[in-house]
Design an enzyme around this catalytic site. Structure first.
Site, PDB file in Angstrom:
ATOM      1  N   ASN A 209      -9.932 -20.123  14.495  1.00 49.97           N
ATOM      2  CA  ASN A 209     -10.741 -19.628  13.222  1.00 49.97           C
ATOM      3  C   ASN A 209     -11.191 -18.343  13.556  1.00 49.97           C
ATOM      4  O   ASN A 209     -11.258 -17.790  14.823  1.00 49.97           O
ATOM      5  CB  ASN A 209     -11.320 -20.821  12.567  1.00 49.97           C
ATOM      6  CG  ASN A 209     -12.521 -21.343  13.499  1.00 49.97           C
ATOM      7  OD1 ASN A 209     -13.348 -20.332  14.016  1.00 49.97           O
ATOM      8  ND2 ASN A 209     -12.323 -22.494  13.882  1.00 49.97           N
ATOM      9  N   ASP A 278     -10.412 -28.459  12.324  1.00 52.02           N
ATOM     10  CA  ASP A 278     -10.546 -29.671  11.550  1.00 52.02           C
ATOM     11  C   ASP A 278      -8.979 -30.315  11.782  1.00 52.02           C
ATOM     12  O   ASP A 278      -8.764 -31.636  11.526  1.00 52.02           O
ATOM     13  CB  ASP A 278     -10.343 -29.623  10.132  1.00 52.02           C
ATOM     14  CG  ASP A 278     -11.749 -29.239   9.477  1.00 52.02           C
ATOM     15  OD1 ASP A 278     -12.776 -29.598  10.446  1.00 52.02           O
ATOM     16  OD2 ASP A 278     -12.144 -28.367   8.686  1.00 52.02           O
ATOM     17  N   LYS A 288       6.562 -23.159  26.778  1.00 51.59           N
ATOM     18  CA  LYS A 288       6.872 -22.266  25.428  1.00 51.59           C
ATOM     19  C   LYS A 288       7.957 -22.668  24.648  1.00 51.59           C
ATOM     20  O   LYS A 288       9.087 -22.915  25.194  1.00 51.59           O
ATOM     21  CB  LYS A 288       6.838 -20.753  25.799  1.00 51.59           C
ATOM     22  CG  LYS A 288       6.720 -19.880  24.615  1.00 51.59           C
ATOM     23  CD  LYS A 288       7.078 -18.490  24.920  1.00 51.59           C
ATOM     24  CE  LYS A 288       7.195 -17.743  23.685  1.00 51.59           C
ATOM     25  NZ  LYS A 288       7.915 -16.506  23.692  1.00 51.59           N
ATOM     26  N   PHE A 323     -23.916 -27.179  10.515  1.00 46.91           N
ATOM     27  CA  PHE A 323     -23.743 -26.261   9.453  1.00 46.91           C
ATOM     28  C   PHE A 323     -22.685 -26.545   8.235  1.00 46.91           C
ATOM     29  O   PHE A 323     -21.845 -27.324   8.762  1.00 46.91           O
ATOM     30  CB  PHE A 323     -23.230 -24.884  10.282  1.00 46.91           C
ATOM     31  CG  PHE A 323     -24.113 -23.942  10.974  1.00 46.91           C
ATOM     32  CD1 PHE A 323     -24.972 -24.521  11.944  1.00 46.91           C
ATOM     33  CD2 PHE A 323     -24.137 -22.596  10.668  1.00 46.91           C
ATOM     34  CE1 PHE A 323     -26.001 -23.734  12.723  1.00 46.91           C
ATOM     35  CE2 PHE A 323     -25.268 -21.909  11.214  1.00 46.91           C
ATOM     36  CZ  PHE A 323     -26.373 -22.448  12.172  1.00 46.91           C
ATOM     37  N   LYS A 337     -22.692 -32.497   2.849  1.00 44.18           N
ATOM     38  CA  LYS A 337     -22.679 -32.824   4.103  1.00 44.18           C
ATOM     39  C   LYS A 337     -23.770 -33.242   4.927  1.00 44.18           C
ATOM     40  O   LYS A 337     -23.742 -34.041   5.776  1.00 44.18           O
ATOM     41  CB  LYS A 337     -22.095 -31.432   4.915  1.00 44.18           C
ATOM     42  CG  LYS A 337     -20.735 -30.890   4.438  1.00 44.18           C
ATOM     43  CD  LYS A 337     -19.949 -29.804   5.158  1.00 44.18           C
ATOM     44  CE  LYS A 337     -18.699 -29.255   4.586  1.00 44.18           C
ATOM     45  NZ  LYS A 337     -18.382 -27.895   4.734  1.00 44.18           N
ATOM     46  N   LYS A 341     -22.852 -36.846   6.800  1.00 43.45           N
ATOM     47  CA  LYS A 341     -22.969 -36.624   8.190  1.00 43.45           C
ATOM     48  C   LYS A 341     -24.516 -37.185   8.931  1.00 43.45           C
ATOM     49  O   LYS A 341     -24.562 -37.119  10.097  1.00 43.45           O
ATOM     50  CB  LYS A 341     -22.678 -35.421   8.717  1.00 43.45           C
ATOM     51  CG  LYS A 341     -21.115 -34.995   8.246  1.00 43.45           C
ATOM     52  CD  LYS A 341     -20.718 -33.804   9.017  1.00 43.45           C
ATOM     53  CE  LYS A 341     -19.274 -33.241   8.154  1.00 43.45           C
ATOM     54  NZ  LYS A 341     -18.818 -32.090   9.137  1.00 43.45           N
TER      55      LYS A 341
HETATM   56  N1  CTP Z   1     -17.774 -30.147  12.722  1.00 45.28           N
HETATM   57  C1  CTP Z   1     -17.489 -30.976  13.884  1.00 45.28           C
HETATM   58  N2  CTP Z   1     -16.231 -31.727  13.841  1.00 45.28           N
HETATM   59  C2  CTP Z   1     -15.215 -31.301  13.239  1.00 45.28           C
HETATM   60  C3  CTP Z   1     -15.421 -30.301  12.171  1.00 45.28           C
HETATM   61  C4  CTP Z   1     -16.554 -29.683  11.850  1.00 45.28           C
HETATM   62  O1  CTP Z   1     -18.498 -31.413  14.426  1.00 45.28           O
HETATM   63  N3  CTP Z   1     -14.007 -31.509  13.681  1.00 45.28           N
HETATM   64  C5  CTP Z   1     -19.095 -29.715  12.242  1.00 45.28           C
HETATM   65  C6  CTP Z   1     -19.460 -28.379  12.259  1.00 45.28           C
HETATM   66  O2  CTP Z   1     -19.680 -27.775  13.720  1.00 45.28           O
HETATM   67  C7  CTP Z   1     -20.427 -28.019  11.282  1.00 45.28           C
HETATM   68  C8  CTP Z   1     -20.158 -29.108  10.393  1.00 45.28           C
HETATM   69  O3  CTP Z   1     -19.428 -30.184  10.931  1.00 45.28           O
HETATM   70  O4  CTP Z   1     -21.739 -28.102  11.935  1.00 45.28           O
HETATM   71  C9  CTP Z   1     -19.684 -28.850   9.024  1.00 45.28           C
HETATM   72  O5  CTP Z   1     -18.209 -28.195   9.305  1.00 45.28           O
HETATM   73  P1  CTP Z   1     -17.424 -27.459   7.872  1.00 45.28           P
HETATM   74  O6  CTP Z   1     -16.271 -26.664   8.626  1.00 45.28           O
HETATM   75  O7  CTP Z   1     -18.342 -26.654   7.170  1.00 45.28           O
HETATM   76  O8  CTP Z   1     -17.076 -28.575   7.032  1.00 45.28           O
HETATM   77  P2  CTP Z   1     -16.212 -29.969   7.453  1.00 45.28           P
HETATM   78  O9  CTP Z   1     -17.150 -31.164   7.525  1.00 45.28           O
HETATM   79  O10 CTP Z   1     -15.039 -29.434   8.297  1.00 45.28           O
HETATM   80  O11 CTP Z   1     -15.571 -29.809   5.764  1.00 45.28           O
HETATM   81  P3  CTP Z   1     -14.681 -28.936   5.039  1.00 45.28           P
HETATM   82  O12 CTP Z   1     -13.692 -28.326   5.898  1.00 45.28           O
HETATM   83  O13 CTP Z   1     -14.077 -29.857   4.162  1.00 45.28           O
HETATM   84  O14 CTP Z   1     -15.738 -27.875   4.160  1.00 45.28           O
END
Ligand code: CTP
Length: 402
Positions: A209, A278, A288, A323, A337, A341
């Site tokens: 990302n 995610d 490859k 975050f 969140k 969490k």
């Molecule tokens: N986070 C994490 N592990 C993951 C995904 C996210 O620890 N696999 C943590 C990120 O570091 C951040 C928080 O969760 O502190 C929120 O991440 P964000 O991408 O905003 O949200 P998601 O929980 O992934 O939800 P969505 O993608 O549905 O918005």
């Protein structure tokens, strides 16, 4: 203030140079030792002897021309001090600091210092408001330097305007605040994650990302400046780790999860600023893949949420910060969140507006705690945002560990 705490007072050549004596005495009255460093031009306006007498130690002007006794004066003093305060600071000094020019003792000293730095500018209004001076001030703020803004008033050039050195009491007050803050997290372990993760399809292709890691690195730098012991678990970034941070480089979410889990039980503060992918591929090929092996579809499986795991296994006394990267319904999604969490603080990050959030030098966030109390920041450098986040973290930590 503890006995033996030393401040380096930098003095440059403004008409207001005489006010530096009051700044010096203000620090002394609060129990601080003061060492004075003057530019050559400042020493032409006011005799170093005056500062030497007030400080009860020799004011340093240009030690390269003096007997140094074999020691490297700028490095030695830089390690001793709890604050480097420059009052008054000319446009030239500010420009040199901003660009890293080190052509005299004061500017060389700035590069060697890792204590807080406080600058009180003094100059004509046109010089202060000049786009170059303002850009230099912004650059220094982004690097963690703090300013006591000049006041409006009658200037030595017989003009009215902004640029008059702030009142010595204000400079001293700010300086004392920075000295106290430089120890506010002393003895605390702070764990910060930063950057993106990479999930590999094969040895050359990955899913990732736009995260640059700048927010997490800024948080690590800010925690270090408050005396914390900082571990930075970082995905791949193009950034230099802050001086004294313990860097743990990782690539995948799985690696990040394992490194965080190993360190979390010891941490007083955990800040998950990383943008963890995610999803990942069900498996990573060992070679490859050829393009004719794709049928236009790629399967993905979810990755474990590291933060959610921490929220379940957390120690009550530790502060857990997450975050929320959002493109819409910023505060509502962030608060959800926080609850889901089990966080103490969530930082709601708008990742849609250009110039802030992902892959930017600046950010604008809403910092929300468990009681729903929200701090909405202005658009600032990530370092300044990091400062506001850590102020909230310290507040929560203080209430939990009273
Ligand atoms: N986070 C994490 N592990 C993951 C995904 C996210 O620890 N696999 C943590 C990120 O570091 C951040 C928080 O969760 O502190 C929120 O991440 P964000 O991408 O905003 O949200 P998601 O929980 O992934 O939800 P969505 O993608 O549905 O918005």
């Amino acid at each position: 203030m503890t006995m033996g705490t030393t401040v380096a007072l930098g003095v440059s050549s403004s008409i207001s140079v005489y006010k530096a004596c009051e700044v010096l005495r203000g620090f002394q009255k609060n129990g601080l030792e003061v060492r004075v460093l003057m530019t050559l031009n400042a020493s032409r306006m006011i005799a170093p002897l005056l500062f030497s007498a007030l400080a009860r130690s020799k004011a340093i002007v240009d030690p390269i021309q003096e007997e140094s006794g074999g020691s490297i004066a700028h490095i030695e003093l830089a390690r001793e001090i709890s604050l480097f305060c420059v009052a008054p600071a000319t446009a030239n000094v500010i420009a040199k600091f901003a660009k890293g020019v080190a052509d005299d003792f004061l500017s060389t000293f700035y590069l060697a210092v890792d204590s807080p730095v406080l600058i009180a500018p003094a100059m004509n209004e046109a010089m202060f408001l000049h786009p170059r001076t303002q850009a230099n001030i912004r650059a220094l703020k982004a690097a963690g330097v703090e300013f006591v803004e000049p006041e409006k008033g009658y200037l030595a050039c017989r003009e009215e305007g902004w640029g008059r050195l702030a009142a010595p009491e204000r400079i001293v007050e700010e300086g004392l605040r920075l000295v106290r803050r430089s120890r506010s997290l002393a003895g605390k372990r702070v764990l910060v994650t930063a950057g993106p993760t990479r999930e590999y399809l094969d040895p050359v292709r990955f899913l990732s990302n736009r995260s640059s890691g700048k927010m997490g690195y800024a948080l690590a730098a800010e925690a270090l400046s408050r005396g914390a012991e900082v571990t930075l678990v970082s995905g791949p970034t193009a950034l230099l780790p802050p001086f004294r941070a313990k860097l743990v480089p990782v690539e995948t979410g799985g690696e990040m999860g394992a490194e965080v889990a190993a360190r979390a039980p010891e941490a007083d503060v955990i800040i998950m600023a990383a943008a963890v992918s995610d999803f990942r591929f069900p498996e990573t090929a060992g070679r490859k893949l050829k393009k004719n092996e794709f049928d236009g579809r790629i399967a993905l499986v979810p990755t474990p949420d590291i933060l959610e795991g921490l929220g379940r296994s957390r120690r009550k006394e530790a502060v857990l910060v997450g975050f929320a990267a959002e493109t819409d319904r910023l505060e509502e999604n962030a608060l959800r969140k926080l609850r889901e969490k089990n966080l103490d603080i969530v930082v709601a990050n708008d990742v849609k507006t250009e110039g802030i959030g992902f892959d930017a030098d600046e950010n604008q966030v809403v910092i929300i705690d468990r009681n729903g109390r929200a701090v909405r920041t202005e658009r600032l450098s990530k370092r300044e945002i990091g400062r506001l986040i850590l102020d909230e973290v310290e507040g929560v930590f203080g209430r939990k560990n009273r």
